[in-house]
Enzyme design. Structure first.
Site, PDB file in Angstrom:
ATOM      1  N   HIS A 101      -2.096   2.352   4.426  1.00  0.00           N
ATOM      2  CA  HIS A 101      -3.069   2.884   3.197  1.00  0.00           C
ATOM      3  C   HIS A 101      -4.673   1.501   4.704  1.00  0.00           C
ATOM      4  CE1 HIS A 101      -1.331   1.263   0.029  1.00  0.00           C
ATOM      5  NE2 HIS A 101      -0.138   0.686   0.888  1.00  0.00           N
TER       6      HIS A 101
ATOM      7  N   HIS B 150       4.395   4.851   4.998  1.00  0.00           N
ATOM      8  CA  HIS B 150       2.507   5.764   4.047  1.00  0.00           C
ATOM      9  C   HIS B 150       1.255   4.130   5.736  1.00  0.00           C
ATOM     10  CE1 HIS B 150       4.004   3.551   1.266  1.00  0.00           C
ATOM     11  NE2 HIS B 150       3.203   2.936   1.220  1.00  0.00           N
TER      12      HIS B 150
END
Ligand code: AMP
Length: 142
Positions: free
Chosen positions: A104, A102
């Protein structure tokens, strides 16, 4: 190092755990971080089961980072941010806590510091409003 299909982001991808969705297409899902370190903190994850930056196929990474730029621009516009901080942590030693890749995206304003890691969970009404604002910008572009 292997991909654990029981991680929480895999469950979000499967629709088994809810999220405040910002964007979805064939390659990625983007949703609000429930413990935001800045207003509008969101995450972009590939749909492919990659553990982190170190094992994703280069073409899948390229597809993901293209969406990261698109969503960062939309978040900046939607929330009136002055800048963006992009973070990505790989492996526990690198600060990773959820083992599905992921990115951010953290909207930033001059003179406003990031909250320390692990802030309290945000108000879901606020997260829903922020997600709707960013979605509106993205939908206006399509
Ligand atoms: P890291 O693996 O260190 O990049 O951190 C994982 C991030 O996922 C943290 O910023 C958490 O606040 C966030 N997070 C964990 N669970 C959820 C969830 N269910 N929905 C949205 N964000 C989450």
């Amino acid at each position: 190092m292997h991909y654990d299909p029981n991680n929480i982001f895999a469950k979000i991808l499967e629709g088994k755990i809810p999220c405040h969705k910002v964007y979805e297409d064939d390659a990625v899902l983007s949703f609000m971080d429930i413990m935001p370190r800045s207003p509008g903190h969101l995450l972009v994850i590939p749909k492919t089961p990659a553990r982190n930056l170190l094992d994703i196929a280069p073409d899948d990474l390229a597809a993901t980072i293209r969406r990261v730029q698109l969503i960062a621009l939309a978040a900046k516009k939607a929330l009136g941010a002055e800048g963006i901080t992009l973070q990505q942590f790989s492996e526990a030693a690198g600060g990773q806590e959820v083992f599905h890749l992921h990115f951010h995206i953290l909207p930033r304003w001059e003179g406003v510091r990031l909250a320390a890691p692990h802030p309290p969970q945000a108000d879901h009404k606020v997260l829903a409003e922020q997600a709707a604002k960013i979605r509106a910008v993205l939908e206006g572009q399509s």
